[in-house]
Design a protein around this motif. Structure first.
Motif, short mmCIF file in Angstrom:
data_model
loop_
_atom_site.label_atom_id
_atom_site.label_comp_id
_atom_site.label_asym_id
_atom_site.label_seq_id
_atom_site.Cartn_x
_atom_site.Cartn_y
_atom_site.Cartn_z
N ALA A 54 0.81 -1.23 0.00
CA ALA A 54 0.00 0.00 0.00
C ALA A 54 0.84 1.27 0.00
O ALA A 54 0.35 2.33 -0.32
CB ALA A 54 -0.94 -0.01 1.20
N SER A 55 2.10 1.15 0.36
CA SER A 55 2.94 2.34 0.41
C SER A 55 3.50 2.70 -0.96
O SER A 55 4.05 3.77 -1.15
CB SER A 55 4.10 2.11 1.38
N SER A 56 3.37 1.79 -1.93
CA SER A 56 3.95 2.06 -3.26
C SER A 56 2.87 2.58 -4.20
O SER A 56 1.70 2.67 -3.86
CB SER A 56 4.57 0.77 -3.82
N THR A 57 3.26 2.91 -5.40
CA THR A 57 2.32 3.44 -6.38
C THR A 57 1.64 2.30 -7.13
O THR A 57 2.08 1.16 -7.11
CB THR A 57 3.05 4.35 -7.39
N LEU A 58 0.52 2.64 -7.75
CA LEU A 58 -0.23 1.66 -8.53
C LEU A 58 0.12 1.83 -10.00
O LEU A 58 -0.14 2.88 -10.59
CB LEU A 58 -1.74 1.87 -8.33
N ARG A 59 0.71 0.82 -10.59
CA ARG A 59 1.11 0.89 -12.00
C ARG A 59 -0.10 0.60 -12.87
O ARG A 59 -0.31 -0.51 -13.34
CB ARG A 59 2.26 -0.07 -12.27
N ILE A 60 -0.91 1.66 -13.06
CA ILE A 60 -2.19 1.52 -13.72
C ILE A 60 -2.03 1.04 -15.17
O ILE A 60 -2.88 0.34 -15.71
CB ILE A 60 -2.95 2.86 -13.67
N THR A 61 -0.91 1.40 -15.78
CA THR A 61 -0.71 1.02 -17.18
C THR A 61 -0.50 -0.48 -17.34
O THR A 61 -0.65 -1.02 -18.44
CB THR A 61 0.50 1.77 -17.77
#
Length: 424
Positions: A54-61
């Motif tokens: 949860a602390s990292s970013t979401l790689r939406i691509t």
């Protein structure tokens, strides 16, 4: 125009989620904001649904598009718990929120976004239902991805407009109109606190957007922010237990020094607040000291189940994951004790030959098993659970005060009901 939630609006938002803090709490703003962030994270199930920590970013691509025609986004994005389904009071997406239930209103708004996307509409204006236009949110859904088969995530661009910027809002409105039909963006009537609560979630979720993620935008959207919208649902049992822990003095919210010596159900920072609250509290104060206490020997598991895998289910469990994670049963270690010698609230649930006992946070889960050594005491508990007119939950559950007497011994006030509002 101030877009941030005020202190009182934060307290109101937390209360609508099931987190009860004293209205005059002295918790600092930083602590209140932290508790609201925890509630926002939990109501979106972010620790469970994000494919990375949860602390990292979401790689939406890297996520796949939501499959059109397979399952409508409005259906997939709705969240409920078992209690709502059992009471047939699941969120009705056709009813617009009133501003009283902030969490319910957010669920309504998120459903509205998804429903309009299913109807090929992706641009929105959210403004005041009385047309006062103190604040307007412009929002466009860029695309909808899938985290799993039942979890869509909306990527959105959004901005806010004040009455002074009406010309910019009108220009964006014209730009988003359907070129074939002239259909303008969807207008959603929302109160100011609903708008501010949505902005708070969008701001919170923006932390998961990678710094190098730049969705396509028009010149009029150059200042728009990018964020995600995840499904929003009621808080789980575990989340409520954590967020309702250590709420402080019943009057001011300062650190609790003592509890009412008669009922143990409320805490105070000192005698002044206790005296101030007595007028309200005396109507519900019940003498626990005069109650019947029974000390019982508990066990960490039912006989023969040590080493097996099990999970819990309750009325606040999500309909998507009603049983929660499976964990291995350890029958050799005593239940953890986070309460020390303090009195705390427990729930007792009746089984065919045992009582399942746990505290509000489920830090302590144990069993009182009926055997030849405790038949009379066990039957006492069963009679109390089914005693009329106080019977609750068809005589299968009850709430009582308890305190630890050792690793395996639990003292329970048998015949006095806690009269506080129980968020369970």
């Amino acid at each position: 125009m101030e877009e941030a939630l005020t202190r009182q609006e934060i307290l109101h938002s937390l209360y609508s989620m099931g987190v009860e803090l004293p209205p005059a709490t002295k918790l600092p703003d930083e602590a209140l904001n932290s508790r609201l962030d925890d509630a926002i994270k939990s109501c979106q199930e972010l620790p469970d649904i994000l494919p990375s920590p949860a602390s990292s970013t979401l790689r939406i691509t890297s996520l796949g598009d939501w499959p059109s025609g397979r399952l409508k986004v409005a259906k997939a994005i709705d969240r409920a718990n078992l209690g709502e389904v059992a009471q047939n009071s699941m969120l009705n997406p056709e009813l617009q929120g009133s501003g009283v239930d902030v969490l319910g209103d957010l669920r309504y708004i998120v459903h509205g976004f998804a429903d309009n996307w299913d109807q090929k509409m992706k641009a929105f204006f959210l403004n005041d239902p009385d047309d006062q236009q103190t604040l307007t949110i412009a929002l466009r859904i860029v695309h909808i991805k899938r985290i799993d088969d039942s979890t869509p995530v909306l990527t959105v661009l959004y901005s806010t407009y004040t009455p002074e910027a009406v010309s910019l809002a009108e220009a964006w409105d014209d730009e988003q109109a359907d070129p074939a039909t002239g259909q303008p963006p969807t207008y959603m009537k929302t109160t100011l606190i609903q708008q501010k609560a949505l902005l708070r979630i969008l701001k919170f979720n923006s932390r998961y957007v990678p710094a190098n993620f730049h969705p396509d935008r028009s010149a009029l959207e150059s200042d728009f922010k990018v964020s995600y919208i995840f499904p929003v649902g009621p808080l789980s049992f575990e989340a409520l237990g954590k967020l309702n822990l250590d709420t402080g003095c019943a009057i001011c919210g300062s650190r609790t020094v003592k509890k009412c010596s008669q009922c143990y159900s409320v805490g105070y920072c000192g005698p002044e607040c206790q005296k101030q609250d007595w007028k309200n509290h005396k109507q519900s104060c019940v003498s626990v000291k005069g109650g019947t206490w029974r000390t019982i020997r508990v066990s960490s598991c039912l006989p023969g189940t040590s080493g097996m895998f099990a999970s819990d289910m309750n009325q606040l469990a999500s309909t998507r994951r009603p049983f929660g994670p499976m964990t291995q049963v350890d029958g050799t270690s005593p239940p953890p004790n986070i309460h020390g010698s303090r009195v705390f609230l427990i729930k007792l649930q009746f089984g065919s030959s045992h009582l399942y006992i746990y505290d509000r946070k489920k830090s302590m889960k144990c069993f009182f098993v009926k055997d030849n050594t405790n038949r009379e005491v066990f039957d006492e508990f069963l009679v109390e659970m089914q005693r009329s007119p106080r019977v609750m939950h068809d005589g299968l559950k009850m709430y009582r005060w308890a305190k630890r007497e050792g690793d395996w011994d639990l003292s329970v006030c048998l015949d006095k009901l806690p009269l506080e509002t129980i968020r369970w």
